[in-house]
Design a protein around this motif. Structure first.
Motif, PDB file in Angstrom:
ATOM      1  N   ALA A 123      -4.421   4.705  11.233  1.00 28.12           N
ATOM      2  CA  ALA A 123      -3.388   4.679  10.307  1.00 28.12           C
ATOM      3  C   ALA A 123      -2.659   3.375  10.255  1.00 28.12           C
ATOM      4  N   LEU A 124      -2.418   2.890  11.705  1.00 32.32           N
ATOM      5  CA  LEU A 124      -1.810   1.643  11.822  1.00 32.32           C
ATOM      6  C   LEU A 124      -2.826   0.555  11.560  1.00 32.32           C
ATOM      7  N   ALA A 125      -3.966   0.566  11.746  1.00 33.62           N
ATOM      8  CA  ALA A 125      -4.912  -0.404  11.141  1.00 33.62           C
ATOM      9  C   ALA A 125      -4.857  -0.600   9.823  1.00 33.62           C
ATOM     10  N   MET A 126      -5.044   0.575   9.119  1.00 30.63           N
ATOM     11  CA  MET A 126      -5.045   0.589   7.757  1.00 30.63           C
ATOM     12  C   MET A 126      -3.831   0.132   6.985  1.00 30.63           C
ATOM     13  N   LEU A 127      -2.610   0.338   7.691  1.00 32.66           N
ATOM     14  CA  LEU A 127      -1.504  -0.124   7.100  1.00 32.66           C
ATOM     15  C   LEU A 127      -1.424  -1.496   7.529  1.00 32.66           C
ATOM     16  N   CYS A 128      -1.994  -2.140   8.576  1.00 35.76           N
ATOM     17  CA  CYS A 128      -1.818  -3.582   8.631  1.00 35.76           C
ATOM     18  C   CYS A 128      -2.480  -4.318   7.741  1.00 35.76           C
ATOM     19  N   LEU A 129      -3.688  -3.834   7.257  1.00 30.38           N
ATOM     20  CA  LEU A 129      -4.644  -4.402   6.254  1.00 30.38           C
ATOM     21  C   LEU A 129      -4.046  -4.256   4.958  1.00 30.38           C
ATOM     22  N   TRP A 130      -3.219  -3.256   4.685  1.00 29.81           N
ATOM     23  CA  TRP A 130      -2.526  -3.352   3.567  1.00 29.81           C
ATOM     24  C   TRP A 130      -1.367  -4.089   3.411  1.00 29.81           C
ATOM     25  N   TRP A 131      -0.630  -4.174   4.478  1.00 30.60           N
ATOM     26  CA  TRP A 131       0.676  -5.307   4.635  1.00 30.60           C
ATOM     27  C   TRP A 131       0.102  -6.733   4.473  1.00 30.60           C
ATOM     28  N   ARG A 132      -1.202  -7.069   5.234  1.00 25.52           N
ATOM     29  CA  ARG A 132      -1.498  -8.375   5.161  1.00 25.52           C
ATOM     30  C   ARG A 132      -2.148  -8.639   3.664  1.00 25.52           C
ATOM     31  N   GLU A 133      -2.791  -7.763   2.884  1.00 23.99           N
ATOM     32  CA  GLU A 133      -3.222  -7.795   1.588  1.00 23.99           C
ATOM     33  C   GLU A 133      -1.882  -8.383   0.703  1.00 23.99           C
ATOM     34  N   ARG A 134      -0.918  -7.490   0.923  1.00 25.25           N
ATOM     35  CA  ARG A 134       0.102  -7.639  -0.152  1.00 25.25           C
ATOM     36  C   ARG A 134       0.892  -8.911   0.114  1.00 25.25           C
ATOM     37  N   ARG A 135       0.768  -9.470   1.468  1.00 27.61           N
ATOM     38  CA  ARG A 135       1.601 -10.703   1.919  1.00 27.61           C
ATOM     39  C   ARG A 135       0.816 -11.844   1.150  1.00 27.61           C
ATOM     40  N   GLU A 136      -0.333 -11.657   1.038  1.00 29.13           N
ATOM     41  CA  GLU A 136      -1.449 -12.953   0.530  1.00 29.13           C
ATOM     42  C   GLU A 136      -1.028 -12.810  -1.023  1.00 29.13           C
TER      43      GLU A 136
END
Length: 458
Positions: free
Chosen positions: A445-458
């Motif tokens: 869950a943490l890894a997927m949340l980090c990937l989602w956050w990084r994608e939104r940030r870009e």
């Protein structure tokens, strides 16, 4: 900067994939420090030694060497046959001898099976230490040792006898019972107005046995017959001599006994008995051998003795006739209540080893109740030497020497070890335990949340 972003995303993807694999594959780790089974060598331990040990699994394999087991009564009443049976682990030609205290052979049997049995009738009341010897086909001694038992006096049996006509059979039965010290209340009808009576030498409020002939029972009024059956239902055994039965309908209505005329051919061994004119053919009555049929009647039992003219063996085969009548009494369930009933030890009492003595009807003092022995109390003793050990004024236990019956001792240790192993089986514990799933789920869950956050940030 772009390469760094891709590198971080790759690490997060790897972490998410590893966490997902952990959730799906259910990884496990080996268990360390499991309790190991107790290693047991040889024949194992005696039952008394296993009782002192806490329950735990054992690692034991029974040896394949030969052993033997003995079976015989430690105490019996005078007039009963003593029977010794030796069970061998392997069959083969062998002879079993029973020797008196002066080494004279008093009984012998030969055979090729695993079991050999000898019988002997003790003549008097006493404590005996006979010897048994097992020989192979070549006459070599396989094993030998003491065979101790105590012969007790028979408590007088209280018997009521009622007969519609005199006969040689009832006369011989009267003599057999009188010779066994039974208390007799005996009445034989000699004619319409003449009855021969033998009065009991003591009060007989509740007879231990009643013997009647079929004609006497048939001539009873219905009320008296019902009263007699009520006494049987209360626990009194009833033996019916079938020689003069003449009313099959009455027997069928009263006790569900289906009588038919049968063949006149003699049957039975070692004494060939002639059958009565009418005997059971089917129904709720159970054949008990020796032309005898029985039926349970609530707490009591009824025996139909379908043999006649057995009095002729009183002179030619008196001992065999007495044993035949003993089997009839056993079929009737004749027993004499005792205040104290002693239980045989579960294994050979050995000098220097703990011995547990148990009995029914004892209390107080060193006697203690045992949860594994219903209604019995026990006490422990440590006999120092071989021989008779007096437990109280009326009972003794024979203690064997440590060198007696070594093959029997081995068999008893194996039996005790097998019982202990059955009570405490090796637990089927897993060699490894699965890892908990929640850390993998959290990491995914943490890894997927980090990937989602990084994608939104870009």
């Amino acid at each position: 900067m772009n390469i760094r972003i891709k590198w971080v995303d790759a690490v997060l993807v790897i972490v998410a994939a590893a966490a997902l694999a952990g959730l799906v594959c259910e990884f496990s780790v080996p268990v360390e420090g499991r309790p190991q089974p107790l290693k047991v060598d040889g024949d194992g331990l005696r039952a008394a030694q296993w009782h002192d040990m806490p329950a735990r699994p054992i690692d034991w394999q029974a040896p394949a060497t030969d052993v033997l087991r003995l079976d015989f009564p430690r105490q019996l009443t005078l007039g009963r046959m003593f029977t010794l049976t030796v069970n061998r682990s392997k069959a083969g030609n062998a002879r079993l001898q029973l020797l008196a205290e002066n080494d004279q052979v008093i009984a012998e049997a030969a055979g090729s099976g695993r079991d050999l049995t000898v019988q002997w009738l003790p003549p008097v009341v006493e404590k005996l230490v006979l010897k048994a010897r097992l020989l192979d086909g070549a006459g070599q001694v396989i094993a030998q040792g003491p065979v101790p038992f105590a012969v007790r006096e028979t408590a007088p049996l209280q018997v009521q006898g009622r007969f519609a006509a005199p006969s040689f059979d009832t006369r011989v039965l009267n003599e057999l019972l009188a010779n066994s010290n039974a208390v007799l209340d005996w009445q034989v009808t000699l004619g319409k107005t003449v009855t021969r009576t033998e009065t009991a030498r003591e009060q007989m409020p509740t007879p231990g046995l009643m013997v009647v002939d079929a004609a006497w029972f048939e001539r009873l009024p219905a009320a008296a017959r019902s009263a007699l059956l009520e006494r049987v239902a209360g626990g009194m055994p009833l033996i019916v001599l079938a020689s003069n039965a003449a009313d099959p309908g009455m027997w069928a209505r009263t006790v569900q006994l289906n009588l038919k005329a049968g063949p006149e051919k003699a049957a039975g061994a070692p004494l060939a008995m002639s059958p009565a004119p009418l005997n059971p053919v089917a129904g709720v009555w159970t054949p008990a051998g020796d032309l005898t049929w029985t039926r349970q009647w609530q707490k009591g039992r009824i025996v139909w003795l379908g043999a006649v003219d057995w009095h002729r063996y009183a002179i030619s085969e008196p001992r065999a006739l007495g044993l035949w009548w003993q089997r009839v009494l056993d079929a009737a369930g004749v027993s004499k209540p005792q205040e104290v009933s002693w239980l045989d030890p579960e294994e050979m009492p050995l000098a220097g080893h703990r011995l547990e003595v148990c009995a029914l009807g004892v209390r107080g003092g060193a006697w203690q109740r045992r949860p594994d022995k219903a209604d019995a109390s026990c006490m422990a003793v440590w006999p120092k030497k071989a021989g008779w050990l007096a437990v109280d004024t009326l009972h003794s236990v024979y203690v064997y020497d440590t060198n007696d019956w070594s093959l029997w001792q081995k068999a008893q240790r194996r039996d005790a070890t097998a019982r202990y192993a059955a009570r405490t089986p090796v637990p089927q514990e897993p060699a490894s335990v699965p890892l908990p799933s929640w850390p993998f789920a959290l990491a995914f869950a943490l890894a997927m949340l980090c990937l989602w956050w990084r994608e939104r940030r870009e």
